[in-house]
Enzyme design. Structure first.
Site, PDB file in Angstrom:
ATOM      1  N   ARG A 111      -3.085  -3.288 -15.519  1.00 50.79           N
ATOM      2  CA  ARG A 111      -2.757  -2.240 -14.544  1.00 50.79           C
ATOM      3  C   ARG A 111      -2.731  -2.893 -13.170  1.00 50.79           C
ATOM      4  O   ARG A 111      -3.751  -3.425 -12.719  1.00 50.79           O
ATOM      5  CB  ARG A 111      -3.796  -1.116 -14.602  1.00 50.79           C
ATOM      6  CG  ARG A 111      -3.678  -0.147 -13.449  1.00 50.79           C
ATOM      7  CD  ARG A 111      -4.482   1.119 -13.648  1.00 50.79           C
ATOM      8  NE  ARG A 111      -3.875   1.966 -14.656  1.00 50.79           N
ATOM      9  CZ  ARG A 111      -4.183   3.248 -14.852  1.00 50.79           C
ATOM     10  NH1 ARG A 111      -5.112   3.831 -14.100  1.00 50.79           N
ATOM     11  NH2 ARG A 111      -3.574   3.954 -15.782  1.00 50.79           N
ATOM     12  N   HIS A 138       4.966   3.518 -15.856  1.00 47.16           N
ATOM     13  CA  HIS A 138       3.771   3.642 -16.702  1.00 47.16           C
ATOM     14  C   HIS A 138       4.247   3.914 -18.147  1.00 47.16           C
ATOM     15  O   HIS A 138       4.145   5.039 -18.647  1.00 47.16           O
ATOM     16  CB  HIS A 138       2.945   4.822 -16.160  1.00 47.16           C
ATOM     17  CG  HIS A 138       1.557   4.927 -16.680  1.00 47.16           C
ATOM     18  ND1 HIS A 138       0.975   3.999 -17.507  1.00 47.16           N
ATOM     19  CD2 HIS A 138       0.609   5.899 -16.491  1.00 47.16           C
ATOM     20  CE1 HIS A 138      -0.266   4.383 -17.792  1.00 47.16           C
ATOM     21  NE2 HIS A 138      -0.502   5.521 -17.190  1.00 47.16           N
ATOM     22  N   GLN A 141       2.122   5.715 -20.948  1.00 46.60           N
ATOM     23  CA  GLN A 141       2.045   7.163 -20.717  1.00 46.60           C
ATOM     24  C   GLN A 141       3.365   7.820 -21.142  1.00 46.60           C
ATOM     25  O   GLN A 141       3.368   8.838 -21.837  1.00 46.60           O
ATOM     26  CB  GLN A 141       1.781   7.434 -19.223  1.00 46.60           C
ATOM     27  CG  GLN A 141       1.701   8.900 -18.878  1.00 46.60           C
ATOM     28  CD  GLN A 141       0.430   9.569 -19.391  1.00 46.60           C
ATOM     29  OE1 GLN A 141      -0.646   9.098 -19.095  1.00 46.60           O
ATOM     30  NE2 GLN A 141       0.559  10.635 -20.147  1.00 46.60           N
ATOM     31  N   ASP A 236       3.312  15.256 -11.607  1.00 39.79           N
ATOM     32  CA  ASP A 236       2.358  14.169 -11.363  1.00 39.79           C
ATOM     33  C   ASP A 236       1.768  14.409  -9.970  1.00 39.79           C
ATOM     34  O   ASP A 236       2.326  15.194  -9.177  1.00 39.79           O
ATOM     35  CB  ASP A 236       3.129  12.830 -11.390  1.00 39.79           C
ATOM     36  CG  ASP A 236       2.255  11.595 -11.160  1.00 39.79           C
ATOM     37  OD1 ASP A 236       1.029  11.675 -11.370  1.00 39.79           O
ATOM     38  OD2 ASP A 236       2.810  10.542 -10.767  1.00 39.79           O
ATOM     39  N   CYS A 276       0.308  13.859 -16.519  1.00 37.23           N
ATOM     40  CA  CYS A 276      -0.321  12.644 -17.076  1.00 37.23           C
ATOM     41  C   CYS A 276      -1.827  12.606 -16.836  1.00 37.23           C
ATOM     42  O   CYS A 276      -2.534  11.887 -17.522  1.00 37.23           O
ATOM     43  CB  CYS A 276       0.345  11.411 -16.481  1.00 37.23           C
ATOM     44  SG  CYS A 276       0.269  11.381 -14.686  1.00 37.23           S
ATOM     45  N   ARG A 303      -2.153   9.175 -26.027  1.00 39.80           N
ATOM     46  CA  ARG A 303      -2.180   7.841 -25.419  1.00 39.80           C
ATOM     47  C   ARG A 303      -2.790   6.850 -26.419  1.00 39.80           C
ATOM     48  O   ARG A 303      -2.277   5.746 -26.605  1.00 39.80           O
ATOM     49  CB  ARG A 303      -3.041   7.856 -24.140  1.00 39.80           C
ATOM     50  CG  ARG A 303      -2.451   8.611 -22.958  1.00 39.80           C
ATOM     51  CD  ARG A 303      -1.241   7.914 -22.398  1.00 39.80           C
ATOM     52  NE  ARG A 303      -1.538   6.537 -22.035  1.00 39.80           N
ATOM     53  CZ  ARG A 303      -2.126   6.147 -20.887  1.00 39.80           C
ATOM     54  NH1 ARG A 303      -2.442   7.049 -19.977  1.00 39.80           N
ATOM     55  NH2 ARG A 303      -2.338   4.867 -20.645  1.00 39.80           N
TER      56      ARG A 303
HETATM   57  N1   CP Z   1      -2.840   8.967 -17.108  1.00 43.36           N
HETATM   58  C1   CP Z   1      -3.539   7.845 -16.863  1.00 43.36           C
HETATM   59  O1   CP Z   1      -3.059   6.728 -16.971  1.00 43.36           O
HETATM   60  O2   CP Z   1      -4.826   8.063 -16.515  1.00 43.36           O
HETATM   61  P1   CP Z   1      -5.864   6.975 -15.989  1.00 43.36           P
HETATM   62  O3   CP Z   1      -5.462   6.598 -14.593  1.00 43.36           O
HETATM   63  O4   CP Z   1      -7.196   7.681 -16.038  1.00 43.36           O
HETATM   64  O5   CP Z   1      -5.831   5.791 -16.899  1.00 43.36           O
HETATM   65  N1  NVA Z   2       1.198   8.488 -10.169  1.00 40.74           N
HETATM   66  C1  NVA Z   2      -0.196   8.388 -10.567  1.00 40.74           C
HETATM   67  C2  NVA Z   2      -0.309   8.265 -12.043  1.00 40.74           C
HETATM   68  C3  NVA Z   2      -1.722   8.164 -12.553  1.00 40.74           C
HETATM   69  C4  NVA Z   2      -1.784   8.014 -14.027  1.00 40.74           C
HETATM   70  C5  NVA Z   2      -0.822   7.201  -9.871  1.00 40.74           C
HETATM   71  O1  NVA Z   2      -0.236   6.124  -9.875  1.00 40.74           O
HETATM   72  O2  NVA Z   2      -1.900   7.361  -9.282  1.00 40.74           O
END
Ligand code: CP
Ligand code: NVA
Length: 316
Positions: A111, A138, A141, A236, A276, A303
């Site tokens: 990430r 992502h 997701q 989102d 998400c 997921r």
């Molecule tokens: N939706 C998602 O990726 O959540 P987290 O940021 O908690 O991993």
């Molecule tokens: N758009 C959000 C998604 C989190 C899963 C972020 O990047 O914070």
């Protein structure tokens, strides 16, 4: 190489439709086995390094639990830039990190802020690199979302999904790329400022896949228009991780884009609502999340099943 057409999972755009279907078939099998408590230790003796520049609940826990269920071991490596308590850092450079990890483990899940870091990691790693969220997209997701829609609606092609809110976010991009890959028509309602709309590169990719799948893409600034006849509504957060300095400006820009009961009732009667997570009351009202329209917690569960499928298909 594993059973997918790619060594890595960086974006849904890079997958073929066949890859997506393989992932769904495997996820269905692994989900059933998990529910029946049937052993499915396909990664026994394998190790996955999971690497985080940003916080996470769902991604971290679903990968760690999933790898354990597959009989393998997941390592958590905290890599928050500039934070003195991080376990590692990128100062040594991605090329060295990717080559070193390739000598120890069977896959890297990462990430990151800049998507380019994943592209570089993939270039130097001899093992699969899986995008666990970047500022661009992502895909884990997005694949879990498509799988969840298929479970609820029995199909994907020909459905209409309305994405309401930040079209320039990683999830705006992901929902667009996922929809057009599988032939779902998408309408995105986003403010007119280009930074709240899909980037040019994402639009280019989306058009290529829409051409192949027959999906249509509509972009408007009117949420009511977007949700008309929609089978799915997706949203989102308006302030994604790393954008906290822009919070005030963003909350202002997205006024009128909340997914609430009034908006949901303008879509098809059997519409399903997705997010998400994590969520705030700004972009989605609590009564929608708690209503029968919501399939948000199914998304979160899936997921794990979908990522287990991705790992077994990518790791040789
Ligand atoms: N939706 C998602 O990726 O959540 P987290 O940021 O908690 O991993
Ligand atoms: N758009 C959000 C998604 C989190 C899963 C972020 O990047 O914070």
């Amino acid at each position: 190489m594993g059973k997918l057409s790619q060594k890595d999972l960086l974006t849904i755009h890079e997958l073929t439709l066949n890859d997506v279907n393989l992932i769904f078939d495997k996820a269905t099998e692994l989900k059933e086995k998990h529910k029946k408590r049937e052993p499915h230790e396909e990664l026994r003796g394998r190790t996955v390094a999971t690497f985080y520049e940003k916080p996470s609940l769902r991604t971290r826990v679903s990968f760690e639990a999933g790898v354990a269920q597959l009989g393998g071991h997941a390592l958590y490596i905290k890599a928050i830039p500039g934070w003195k308590y991080s376990d590692t850092h990128l100062k040594e450079g991605i090329p060295d990190l990717a080559r070193v990890l390739s000598r120890y483990v069977d896959a890297i899940v990462a990430r990151v802020y800049e998507h380019e870091k994943l592209v570089e990691m993939s270039r130097y790693a001899s093992i699969p690199v899986i995008n666990a969220l970047s500022d661009l997209t992502h895909p884990c997701q997005g694949l879990a979302d498509l799988f969840t829609i298929k479970e609820h609606k029995g199909k994907l092609k020909g459905l209409k999904i309305a994405y309401v809110g930040d079209g320039g976010s990683n999830m705006g991009h992901t929902t667009l790329l996922g929809a057009v890959k599988v032939g779902m028509n998408i309408a995105m309602a986003c403010p007119e400022n280009p930074k709240y709309r899909p980037s040019e590169k994402i639009m280019e990719w989306a058009k290529v896949d829409a051409e192949k799948s027959g999906a249509t893409i509509e972009i408007t600034n009117n949420p009511e228009e977007a949700v008309k006849e929609a089978d799915i509504i997706y949203t989102d957060v308006w302030v994604s991780m790393g954008m906290e300095a822009e919070a005030k400006e963003r909350l202002q820009a997205f006024q009128g884009y909340q997914v609430n009961m009034n908006l949901v009732q303008k879509a098809n009667e059997d519409v399903k609502v997705m997010h998400c997570l994590p969520r705030t009351e700004h972009e989605i009202s609590n009564d929608v999340v708690e209503s029968p329209y919501s399939i948000i917690f199914d998304q979160a569960e899936n997921r794990m099943h979908v990522q287990k499928a991705i790992l077994t298909l990518l790791i040789d």
